[in-house]
Each structure stands twice: as C-alpha cells, then as structure tokens.
Write a protein that holds these residues in place. Sequence first.
Motif, PDB file in Angstrom:
ATOM      1  N   GLY A   1      -4.317   0.631   4.803  1.00 11.77           N
ATOM      2  CA  GLY A   1      -4.488   1.975   4.283  1.00 11.77           C
ATOM      3  C   GLY A   1      -5.105   2.040   2.911  1.00 11.77           C
ATOM      4  N   LEU A   2      -5.726   0.941   2.480  1.00 10.22           N
ATOM      5  CA  LEU A   2      -6.371   0.905   1.172  1.00 10.22           C
ATOM      6  C   LEU A   2      -7.886   0.936   1.332  1.00 10.22           C
ATOM      7  CD1 LEU A   2      -4.184  -1.908  -0.430  1.00 10.22           C
ATOM      8  CD2 LEU A   2      -4.053   0.539  -0.944  1.00 10.22           C
ATOM      9  N   THR A   3      -8.548   1.517   0.354  1.00  6.71           N
ATOM     10  CA  THR A   3     -10.004   1.484   0.288  1.00  6.71           C
ATOM     11  C   THR A   3     -10.421   0.324  -0.600  1.00  6.71           C
ATOM     12  OG1 THR A   3     -10.206   3.866   0.590  1.00  6.71           O
ATOM     13  CG2 THR A   3     -12.068   2.742  -0.423  1.00  6.71           C
ATOM     14  N   VAL A   4     -11.240  -0.570  -0.084  1.00  6.79           N
ATOM     15  CA  VAL A   4     -11.756  -1.676  -0.887  1.00  6.79           C
ATOM     16  C   VAL A   4     -12.974  -1.155  -1.655  1.00  6.79           C
ATOM     17  CG1 VAL A   4     -12.725  -3.999  -0.868  1.00  6.79           C
ATOM     18  CG2 VAL A   4     -10.889  -3.398   0.730  1.00  6.79           C
TER      19      VAL A   4
ATOM     20  N   MET B   1      -7.731  -6.778   6.699  1.00 10.07           N
ATOM     21  CA  MET B   1      -6.284  -6.642   6.557  1.00 10.07           C
ATOM     22  C   MET B   1      -5.933  -5.577   5.517  1.00 10.07           C
ATOM     23  SD  MET B   1      -3.532  -9.531   5.231  1.00 10.07           S
ATOM     24  CE  MET B   1      -4.190  -9.509   3.549  1.00 10.07           C
ATOM     25  N   VAL B   2      -6.631  -5.597   4.399  1.00 14.65           N
ATOM     26  CA  VAL B   2      -6.361  -4.645   3.323  1.00 14.65           C
ATOM     27  C   VAL B   2      -6.721  -3.231   3.763  1.00 14.65           C
ATOM     28  CG1 VAL B   2      -7.097  -3.971   1.011  1.00 14.65           C
ATOM     29  CG2 VAL B   2      -6.547  -6.359   1.494  1.00 14.65           C
ATOM     30  N   GLU B   3      -7.855  -3.082   4.443  1.00 11.47           N
ATOM     31  CA  GLU B   3      -8.246  -1.753   4.917  1.00 11.47           C
ATOM     32  C   GLU B   3      -7.294  -1.241   5.983  1.00 11.47           C
ATOM     33  OE1 GLU B   3     -13.049  -2.050   4.059  1.00 11.47           O
ATOM     34  OE2 GLU B   3     -12.272  -2.599   6.038  1.00 11.47           O
ATOM     35  N   ALA B   4      -6.807  -2.129   6.852  1.00  9.12           N
ATOM     36  CA  ALA B   4      -5.849  -1.731   7.880  1.00  9.12           C
ATOM     37  C   ALA B   4      -4.527  -1.279   7.275  1.00  9.12           C
ATOM     38  CB  ALA B   4      -5.615  -2.885   8.854  1.00  9.12           C
TER      39      ALA B   4
ATOM     40  N   ALA C   1       0.829  -1.206   0.000  1.00  8.11           N
ATOM     41  CA  ALA C   1       0.000   0.000   0.000  1.00  8.11           C
ATOM     42  C   ALA C   1       0.861   1.252   0.000  1.00  8.11           C
ATOM     43  CB  ALA C   1      -0.929  -0.015   1.213  1.00  8.11           C
ATOM     44  N   GLN C   2       1.926   1.233   0.772  1.00 10.73           N
ATOM     45  CA  GLN C   2       2.820   2.387   0.829  1.00 10.73           C
ATOM     46  C   GLN C   2       3.587   2.573  -0.483  1.00 10.73           C
ATOM     47  OE1 GLN C   2       5.125   1.338   4.256  1.00 10.73           O
ATOM     48  NE2 GLN C   2       3.432   1.734   5.689  1.00 10.73           N
TER      49      GLN C   2
END
Length: 215
Positions: free
Chosen positions: A180-183, A175-178, A132-133
């Motif tokens: 820093g991504l928007t699903v 996990m994906v939202e944590a 994500a970063q």
Amino acid sequence: MRHEDRPAPAAALFDALGPTYEKAFAHAPAHLFALEWLIERLPPAARTLDVGSGTGRPTAAALIAAGHSVLGVDVSPVMVELAARQVPEAEFRCEDIRELPLEADSFDGVCVFFSLLQMTRAEQSALTRRLAQALRPGGHLVLATVPADVEDVEVAFMGRPVRATSFAEEDVTGMVEAAGLTVLSRHSTAFTPDHPDAGPEPHLFLYCRRDEAGS
C-alpha cells in the motif's frame, strides 16, 4: 510456536558484532542520504519508528538531532544497550518487530535499514504491510535491503556465516507497492563495509510514501 520460543539467529549475530557493525556501516553515503531525504519530509516533532535500530547510529541519532521522537526496535540485547547509551533521548525496545503490536496511523516516518534479511519472504511481506498501516496517511518510509533472488541461503557477513533471504530488485519494489505504499524513487548502489572480512555489497534503497487516501 512463537518467535521467542525458538533460536534467534539475528540476535546472536548482532550481539556478537556490537559496535563493530556501527564502525562498518554508520558512514555509508546512501544510508545517510536516505536519512536526509526522510528528515526533509517529516513534520515538526514527528514520531518515527526505526526497525532494526542497531547501535542507534546513524539513524536514531540523526532523527533525534532533527527534533523528532524515535522508537527503535531490535532483537539484539547488546545493540539495544549500546543504542540506549549512545542516543538516550530515543526509546529503544529489545523485541522482535514481527511480534510487536503497531497501532495504525501512528508514525510519521519509518526506517527499515537492512532489517528484513533474516526473515522469510512471507514474514518480510507481512511486516511491510503492517509498517505501511502504522504510517499516518502522507507519512514516509525508507527501506534498504540487499536485492537478490535468494531464499534461506548461507552467506558470509563480516566474517560470520548467516542465513539470508531476499528478493530481486523488482520484487522488493513489488512487495512494497503491494503493502500500500507508493515508491517515489529508488537507488541502487554498491557499498563495502569498513571491515577486513567484508566485500562489496549491492544495496537497494526505496523512498516511499503512504498516500493521503490511505492504504
């Protein structure tokens, strides 16, 4: 102990499977749809990362055909050799993505197709944060996995025993939202690989964006 100092089951598995894996999975409709979704959202001449790039098909090949650059990373020397031969326009590295330095804000798109399943849950979460970063603000990531509440269990994969770890569907999304991504959306399906020893597998695809404000 660093990862390269201990056995790499994923490398051994995919070295053994080689082009058999491509035949079994390359035409999965949900995978192809996810690629189309990503390509539609990439800027011209985008820089993309393919985590667990396999034989280069279909992911790297589709991205190159759409005019983008690709860095493919895979732990399997056999897969990397196949990919470099089949998609010579892309760059492929035989490395463990957990150890590969990733520059922040450096990719427009990231693909993670079934490449987390032989990592621990902590490693999957940490890698997702790093990916994500590595995305530029506004960039997109597509992730596919086999959703299941299992941790270091032995399963049969194309006739071969392999140890796998995953999360239930809601926990994959968390996990994906944590990270820093928007699903933006998700899709659950079942797919039977084109292989005599394969059975139907549940597949989960997440379509994600790193928001402009960053993560």
